[in-house]
Scaffold this motif. Structure first.
Motif, mmCIF file in Angstrom:
data_model
loop_
_atom_site.group_PDB
_atom_site.id
_atom_site.type_symbol
_atom_site.label_atom_id
_atom_site.label_comp_id
_atom_site.label_asym_id
_atom_site.label_seq_id
_atom_site.Cartn_x
_atom_site.Cartn_y
_atom_site.Cartn_z
ATOM 1 N N ASP A 98 0.820 -1.182 -0.046
ATOM 2 C CA ASP A 98 -0.030 0.119 0.139
ATOM 3 C C ASP A 98 0.802 1.325 0.041
ATOM 4 N N HIS A 101 2.569 1.461 -3.391
ATOM 5 C CA HIS A 101 1.620 1.891 -4.508
ATOM 6 C C HIS A 101 1.493 3.541 -4.490
ATOM 7 N N LYS A 488 -5.115 -7.485 0.017
ATOM 8 C CA LYS A 488 -4.513 -8.745 -0.678
ATOM 9 C C LYS A 488 -4.435 -10.073 0.215
ATOM 10 N N GLU A 534 -7.397 -0.824 -0.744
ATOM 11 C CA GLU A 534 -6.083 -1.623 -0.644
ATOM 12 C C GLU A 534 -5.659 -1.919 0.678
ATOM 13 N N SER A 535 -6.028 -1.013 1.643
ATOM 14 C CA SER A 535 -5.788 -1.287 3.197
ATOM 15 C C SER A 535 -6.879 -0.407 3.738
ATOM 16 N N LYS A 546 -7.991 2.225 -4.418
ATOM 17 C CA LYS A 546 -8.515 0.923 -4.954
ATOM 18 C C LYS A 546 -7.688 0.808 -6.099
ATOM 19 N N ASP A 547 -7.053 -0.605 -6.108
ATOM 20 C CA ASP A 547 -6.233 -1.067 -7.114
ATOM 21 C C ASP A 547 -6.930 -2.010 -7.906
ATOM 22 N N SER A 555 -4.380 -8.025 -8.747
ATOM 23 C CA SER A 555 -4.863 -6.811 -7.703
ATOM 24 C C SER A 555 -5.761 -7.569 -6.538
#
Length: 683
Positions: A98, A101, A488, A534-535, A546-547, A555
């Motif tokens: 995160d 990214h 993830k 994402e986290s 948001k990935d 992703s």
């Protein structure tokens, strides 16, 4: 063997990074740089002393990270400038994707490209204002020298502070705009879009050498996986053949470890000959899935053997005694890239009897000159050969000689100094490998692979899962866990446990997958706009992201959508289906614009738009007749099939259901296989 030693000399007392569990951070513990780990201690010092932050992000098996460490972070003069003018922070991108990214996106906006090592300069409020990747210690080849750059940034910080802060604030606003996603007003997902995506992916196919794109060539497993599923489901033989050609070409290439099994990260050429030798757990998990399915789709025995080789590699070299899977192996050993893996003709001559040597030279094309020059060292080794298959027309006698020679060479290689192994255990990547081993264990009838998947799932539940707090830690190493809360981790583990459930019908695996899905929805889901963050929100993250990019790893949103769609089919819970639909609505425009960057998400789209295909096996999960039906289902592949079990006394049977309609009772493995073959053929 010490797997976490610094790549540099131990010239002084260790710095703060010695207390960190990350092998990458520990590699830097003897640098003269006054490093901090990512955290409030560093941020508070930057605020108190009003200094900019130098943020360096990399990972333990990153070749150019090692180079920048040797050249700059071990340099006393450079360290003195960093220590005087900056607060320096080291981050392991594999532990904190995160953080990586956000700052990778910033550097791509600032410099037009990204990569690792990632070098970013931040205000004390954690806003990036300048960045790049690798910098040499002094200016060369058009790259500014790191020492000069540090002095210039320190001067600008002192003399033009308002400009820097304005630029940082503007960049943060731009990043927020770029990273923001809104769902399409009327997204129309239908089966025709699957064909459009497949055609886009096929257009990038390398007909000469297999794979998609040119040099440097990455396996990109999600692309061939989608094309294989699509080709088998819709009778697109061209798509299927592209994938089988790609799998065969990679297996023959130097990217494939011909002796020890498993695959390197990528090839520097288009022919798959010379790899960048690092091996990553996530690559090998996805490639194991691909080769198992390629074998099930084609029946080609060589593809099954490649998959078995990946299993042997992971169980031999990448498994913690308690069952967790290590993260990666380095490309370098003894200061030279590829030294562990390459061979001179003279070495082979000294190790092999003449008749075995002749077959090795014929099969692998060994020469005195070699096919690889190590550019990572000022004094490169000469005459190195990367083993890759040049001739396959071996007689039965030659094949036997080759097997004997391979065993000798592997035994000799095991006596060499091994590359560094990153022994942290990541929840995300372990989820990928757990699922791949479970599927391989069933599909290839490998009890040891299925046993390893079960042990790994137990390891995760014991060491990474905090049941009272319903928290899944992302990293474990030597008994220590981190506190990062990452999508993830939850999504990959949910998918891995679902694969284990489909391979065993054990209710514990399904229950844990459902628990992870519930926490994922509570902690990361955005019910207003759709998709998953994402986290968790945290004050040290200037943006919440948001990935959707399916790169080297899928992703979190892609895997979350796939896992939720499977759970919806197995449990009948509509809210799982709705959350997955929200992911697809949010990213549908991006998916259609760049299918190659969303191949895993297209796999979820296929599960969403096609009539649900489910094989329900009814019987006692551990009974022999139930397991026989399950084994038949795994050996006869039907794309986008979901397997489910229902415990019941009496003889086992199965029903193949499509949409809301279920077929007749199937009471034998042969009947299950026939039903799946007919479904695959469209009958």
């Amino acid at each position: 063997m010490n797997h976490v030693a610094s790549h540099g000399q131990k010239r002084q007392a260790p710095n703060r990074l010695a207390r960190e569990a990350s092998p990458y951070l520990q590699q830097h513990q003897f640098n003269p740089v006054d490093w901090y780990p990512w955290g409030e201690e560093a941020f508070a010092r930057a605020r108190a002393e009003d200094k900019p932050i130098f943020l360096s992000i990399g990972y333990s098996t990153c070749h150019w990270c090692h180079v920048m460490e040797r050249e700059s972070f071990e340099n006393e003069e450079i360290a003195a400038v960093l220590n005087r003018h900056f607060v320096s922070i080291k981050v392991d991108r594999e532990e904190r994707p995160d953080v990586d990214h956000i700052h990778m996106t910033a550097v791509q906006a600032l410099a037009g490209q990204g990569g690792w090592p990632l070098s970013v300069f931040l205000t004390p409020e954690l806003r990036p204002f300048f960045g790049g990747t690798y910098f040499p210690p002094t200016s060369r080849h058009g790259r500014p020298g790191f020492l000069e750059l540090l002095e210039q940034i320190a001067r600008v910080w002192r003399q033009r502070r308002p400009e820097v802060e304005n630029a940082a604030a503007t960049l943060q606003q731009q990043l927020a705009g770029w990273l923001a996603q809104r769902p399409a007003e009327r997204p129309l997902f239908h089966e025709g879009l699957l064909a459009t995506a497949a055609e886009e992916l096929k257009a990038d196919y390398d007909a000469a050498h297999g794979g998609f794109g040119g040099a440097p060539k990455f396996p990109q497993p999600a692309i061939p996986q989608y094309l294989l599923e699509y080709g088998m489901a819709y009778g697109d033989r061209q798509a299927r053949d592209m994938v089988l050609h790609t799998c065969a070409a990679m297996a023959r290439g130097g990217i494939h470890d011909q002796l020890g099994g498993g695959f390197a990260r990528y090839a520097v050429d288009a022919e798959w000959t010379v790899p960048h030798f690092e091996k990553m757990l996530y690559d090998n998990a996805q490639l194991l899935d691909l080769y198992v399915d390629a074998w099930r789709a084609s029946g080609e025995a060589s593809l099954a053997e490649v998959a078995r080789g990946i299993v042997r590699y992971v169980l031999r070299d990448m498994t913690h005694p308690a069952g967790g899977f290590y993260s990666a192996e380095d490309a370098d050993s003894e200061g030279h890239e590829g030294k562990f893996y390459c061979w001179t003709l003279a070495e082979c001559r000294s190790l092999l009897p003449p008749e075995e040597l002749a077959v090795v030279v014929k099969h692998y094309g060994l020469t005195e000159e070699g096919n690889f020059l190590d550019h990572s060292h000022p004094q490169p080794l000469r005459g190195l050969n990367v083993l890759r298959v040049c001739r396959e027309d071996l007689s039965a006698e030659e094949a036997q000689l080759l097997a004997q020679a391979r065993a000798r060479l592997l035994a000799a290689r095991e006596r060499r100094v091994r590359p560094l192994r990153d022994e942290k255990v990541l929840a995300s990547w372990n989820g990928l490998m757990c699922g791949a081993l479970a599927r391989a264990g069933r599909g290839l009838n490998l009890p040891e692979a299925l046993a390893a998947a079960r042990r790994n799932a137990a390891f995760v539940r014991q060491h990474l899962w905090d049941a009272p707090r319903r928290r899944l830690h992302h990293r474990w190493r030597d008994g220590e866990r981190d506190n990062a809360q990452l999508l993830k981790a939850y999504a990959y583990q949910a998918q891995g446990h679902l694969a284990l459930y489909e391979a065993t019908l054990e209710p514990e695996a399904l229950a844990f997958a459902a628990t992870l899905a519930e926490v994922m929805l509570e902690r990361f889901h955005d019910p207003e706009q759709g998709g998953f963050w994402e986290s968790e929100a945290a004050p040290e993250l200037i943006l919440r992201v948001k990935d959707s990019y399916d790169g080297a790893e899928p992703s979190g949103n892609s895997v979350a959508a796939l896992a939720l769609l499977k759970l919806a089919q197995i449990t009948g819970q509509e809210r799982y289906q709705e959350a997955a639909a929200g992911v697809l609505r949010l990213f549908c425009a991006r998916m259609q614009k760049v299918p190659a960057a969303h191949a895993h998400l297209w796999r979820a789209a296929a599960l969403f738009v096609r009539p649900a295909l489910r094989l329900e096996i009814v019987g006692e999960p551990s009974a022999a007749d139930t397991q026989a039906l399950l084994q038949a289902a795994h050996e006869t592949w039907a794309p986008w099939l979901v397997l489910a079990g229902r415990a019941a006394p009496g003889p086992a049977c199965a029903h193949l259901c499509q949409g809301q309609s279920c077929g007749p009772r199937l009471t034998s493995p042969a009947a299950v296989q026939q039903a799946l073959l007919e479904m695959r053929a469209g009958r």
